[in-house]
Design a protein around this motif. Sequence first.
Motif, short mmCIF file in Angstrom:
data_model
loop_
_atom_site.label_atom_id
_atom_site.label_comp_id
_atom_site.label_asym_id
_atom_site.label_seq_id
_atom_site.Cartn_x
_atom_site.Cartn_y
_atom_site.Cartn_z
N THR A 300 -2.19 -4.83 2.95
CA THR A 300 -3.04 -4.97 4.12
C THR A 300 -2.60 -6.16 4.97
OG1 THR A 300 -4.90 -3.97 2.95
CG2 THR A 300 -5.42 -5.30 4.89
N LEU A 301 -2.54 -5.97 6.28
CA LEU A 301 -2.13 -7.03 7.19
C LEU A 301 -3.16 -8.15 7.18
CD1 LEU A 301 -0.04 -7.83 9.40
CD2 LEU A 301 -1.58 -6.77 11.07
N THR A 302 -2.70 -9.38 6.97
CA THR A 302 -3.56 -10.56 6.98
C THR A 302 -3.29 -11.36 8.26
OG1 THR A 302 -1.91 -11.92 5.84
CG2 THR A 302 -3.48 -10.67 4.46
N PRO A 303 -4.20 -12.24 8.66
CA PRO A 303 -3.96 -13.06 9.85
C PRO A 303 -2.67 -13.87 9.76
CG PRO A 303 -6.27 -13.18 9.22
CD PRO A 303 -5.57 -12.43 8.13
N GLU A 304 -2.35 -14.36 8.56
CA GLU A 304 -1.13 -15.15 8.41
C GLU A 304 0.11 -14.31 8.62
OE1 GLU A 304 -4.56 -16.89 6.56
OE2 GLU A 304 -3.56 -14.96 6.14
N VAL A 305 0.13 -13.10 8.01
CA VAL A 305 1.28 -12.22 8.18
C VAL A 305 1.37 -11.73 9.62
CG1 VAL A 305 2.32 -10.03 7.46
CG2 VAL A 305 1.25 -11.51 5.75
N ALA A 306 0.22 -11.42 10.22
CA ALA A 306 0.22 -10.97 11.62
C ALA A 306 0.82 -12.03 12.54
CB ALA A 306 -1.20 -10.63 12.06
N LYS A 307 0.49 -13.28 12.30
CA LYS A 307 1.03 -14.36 13.11
C LYS A 307 2.54 -14.44 12.95
CE LYS A 307 0.47 -19.32 14.05
NZ LYS A 307 -0.25 -20.56 13.63
N GLY A 308 3.02 -14.29 11.71
CA GLY A 308 4.45 -14.34 11.46
C GLY A 308 5.20 -13.18 12.10
N LEU A 309 4.51 -12.04 12.29
CA LEU A 309 5.15 -10.86 12.89
C LEU A 309 4.93 -10.81 14.40
CD1 LEU A 309 4.22 -8.14 10.22
CD2 LEU A 309 6.45 -9.23 10.55
N GLY A 310 4.25 -11.82 14.94
CA GLY A 310 4.02 -11.86 16.38
C GLY A 310 2.97 -10.89 16.86
N LEU A 311 1.97 -10.57 15.99
CA LEU A 311 0.92 -9.62 16.35
C LEU A 311 -0.40 -10.35 16.56
CD1 LEU A 311 1.68 -6.82 13.71
CD2 LEU A 311 2.35 -6.86 16.13
N THR A 312 -1.17 -9.88 17.51
CA THR A 312 -2.49 -10.46 17.75
C THR A 312 -3.58 -9.68 17.03
OG1 THR A 312 -2.67 -9.16 19.79
CG2 THR A 312 -1.81 -11.41 19.99
N ASP A 313 -3.34 -8.38 16.78
CA ASP A 313 -4.32 -7.53 16.10
C ASP A 313 -4.07 -7.62 14.59
OD1 ASP A 313 -6.33 -5.77 15.63
OD2 ASP A 313 -5.37 -4.04 16.57
N THR A 314 -5.12 -7.89 13.84
CA THR A 314 -4.95 -8.08 12.39
C THR A 314 -5.49 -6.88 11.62
OG1 THR A 314 -7.04 -9.29 12.30
CG2 THR A 314 -5.02 -10.58 12.53
N ARG A 315 -5.02 -5.71 11.94
CA ARG A 315 -5.35 -4.52 11.16
C ARG A 315 -4.08 -3.71 10.97
NH1 ARG A 315 -5.63 0.45 13.42
NH2 ARG A 315 -5.44 0.61 15.70
N GLY A 316 -4.05 -2.95 9.87
CA GLY A 316 -2.90 -2.11 9.60
C GLY A 316 -2.35 -2.33 8.21
N ALA A 317 -1.34 -1.54 7.85
CA ALA A 317 -0.68 -1.63 6.54
C ALA A 317 0.77 -2.05 6.76
CB ALA A 317 -0.73 -0.29 5.82
N VAL A 318 1.15 -3.19 6.17
CA VAL A 318 2.51 -3.71 6.32
C VAL A 318 3.40 -3.07 5.26
CG1 VAL A 318 3.95 -5.77 6.42
CG2 VAL A 318 1.53 -5.91 7.06
N VAL A 319 4.49 -2.46 5.69
CA VAL A 319 5.43 -1.84 4.75
C VAL A 319 6.21 -2.93 4.02
CG1 VAL A 319 7.42 -0.30 4.54
CG2 VAL A 319 5.64 0.20 6.23
N THR A 320 6.09 -2.93 2.69
CA THR A 320 6.78 -3.95 1.88
C THR A 320 7.95 -3.39 1.09
OG1 THR A 320 5.20 -3.60 0.07
CG2 THR A 320 4.68 -5.34 1.66
N ARG A 321 7.99 -2.05 0.93
CA ARG A 321 9.08 -1.44 0.17
C ARG A 321 9.18 0.03 0.53
NH1 ARG A 321 9.75 -1.62 -6.46
NH2 ARG A 321 11.79 -0.62 -6.58
N ILE A 322 10.39 0.54 0.64
CA ILE A 322 10.62 1.95 0.94
C ILE A 322 11.50 2.54 -0.16
CG2 ILE A 322 11.64 3.59 2.57
CD1 ILE A 322 10.96 1.61 4.79
#
Length: 482
Positions: A300-322
Motif C-alpha cells: 500500500t502506498l504510504t505518504p513517505e513512499v508517495a513523496k519519494g515517487l513525486g506523488l501528491t495522492d497517497t492511495r494505490g498499490a506500489v508494485v514491489t516485484r514482478i
Amino acid sequence: MRPLPTLLALTAAAAFGGFAATGLRAALDTPAQAAPSAPVIIPSVGALPPVVNGQPLPSLAPMLQRVMPAVVNVYSRQTVKLRSPMGPFADDPVFRRMLGIPDMPRERVQQSLGSGVIIDAKNGYVITNHHVIENADGVSVTLSDGRSVEAQFIGSDPDTDVALIRIPTGNLTEIPLADSSALNVGDFVVAVGNPFGLGQTVTSGIVSAVGRSGIRGLGYQNFIQTDASINPGNSGGALVNLQGQLVGINTASFNPQGSMAGNIGLGFAIPSNLARSIKDQLIANNGVVIRGTLGLESQTLTPEVAKGLGLTDTRGAVVTRIYAGSGAAAAGLKTGDVIVSANNERIDSAESLHNYEGLQPVGSPLALGIRRDGKPLTLRATLKEQPRALAGATLDPRLTGASFAELPESLRQAGLSGVLVKDVARGSRAAQSGLQPGDVVRGASSEEITDLAGFQASFSPKPPQLVLSIQRGNALGNLLLQ
C-alpha cells in the motif's frame, strides 16, 4: 516457538445456517415494564384502507407471490464422532463388559439450516452459501410447497461463499437474475429467507452501499450492503428488486455483539453478477473456481513512499516485484509503478488490488491506471491462471512429501499472510524436518511470503540453506529443512 497474540476476533458475524430457533430466547427474556404512577392508554388501531383517493395502495404481495416459491430451505447433515470419557478403552468390548459400561452411541448427526435460491428451474440449479453446506455429508432441500428432496452437490467456492447444488425434481420456479451492476444506493430491495428456522420470512429495506469490502474474515468482497434485516438462517436466501429479479445472495450480517444480538441494519449480499460468474465456473470446471492473477507483489502506498515517487495522492498499490512470465510482465509493468485503478474501479491499497484480482476469472482483460514517474499511464494486462496447489518436490527436494496451497481468503482478510501446508506424507523428507499439515509458511530464507506465486518465486534460484518461518497455531518459529 515464541507465542504470538491471537488474531483479532472477527467482527463480521456470518449469518450461519444452524442457529436454532431457541436463539430467540435472549430477545424475549426482557419483559416490558410500565410506569406505575401513570395510567396505561391503549391507542385504537385501524387498518389501512385498500384504496385512497381512488388509487389502490402499492403492495409487494404480487411480486412476492412469484418470488417466494423459488426460495428454498437448505438442510445440511454432518456425522460427528463423539468422544468417550473412557478414551480408547471404550472401543474395547471386553473392557466395557468388565466394567459394566453400556454401549453408547459413538456418533451423532449434526444439522444446519440455511436458505437457497432456484436460479435454473429446467436443470434444478440452486445457489446457496458455501458455509451453509460446508463439510456436509448430505444436503436436502425443502420447497415452498412442502416437497423435500435430496440435493446433489455440484461445487462451491469458499473464498466468495458461493455454493451450487442441484435438485432432481420438476415443477420448479426460478428467479431471473438482474444486472447487479445497475444497483444504486437508495434502491428498494427485499430479502427472502428462513431466519432462525421460523419459516419463510420477508424483510425489506434499501441498498445502503455497493462494492463494499474491507470486512475482516469474509473472503473476496464486493458486497451489496442493505438495511433489510438479515439474520441467522437467511444465509443463501434471495435479495430481490421490486421487479422480483435476483440482485444478490444474502450472506452475512454485521453486529459487534455477535449474530445472536439481533439485526442492526447492516446486512451483506453477494451481487448476482458475481454469483452468476461463480456458478458458471463451478459448472464448467467440475465444481471448482479457477482464478486469474497479474503475477506481482505490491504494498500500500504510504505518504513517505508517495513523496519519494513525486506523488501528491497517497492511495494505490506500489508494485514491489514482478514474476517472470506473468501477465504483469507482459503488460509492461515495472517495479515502482503505482496502480490506482483497474477497469475504472478505484484501487486504494494492496489489499484492494488483491481483492479485485481474486474476483476476476482467468483471461480477464484489465485496463490498469498507473502512476509512473509521477505521470498517469494506462496499461492493458490479461490475468493468467493462478496456481491452486504446489507439490513441495517441484520447488525443492528438501520439501519432498509436502504440498502447499493458498490460504483461505477469510484468513487473509483476518490479517494472516503466507501459504498453507496442505499435507505432509508420513515419513517423508519434509516430515522428518518437522513440517506439519496446517502450518502456515510466512517466509522462506529471510524472504517474506505473501502467496503461492511468491513462494514459488523464492526458489529461483534455490537457497543453499532453506529456513522456513512457520506459524503453527498462535506460535511463530523457524524450521530448518534438511
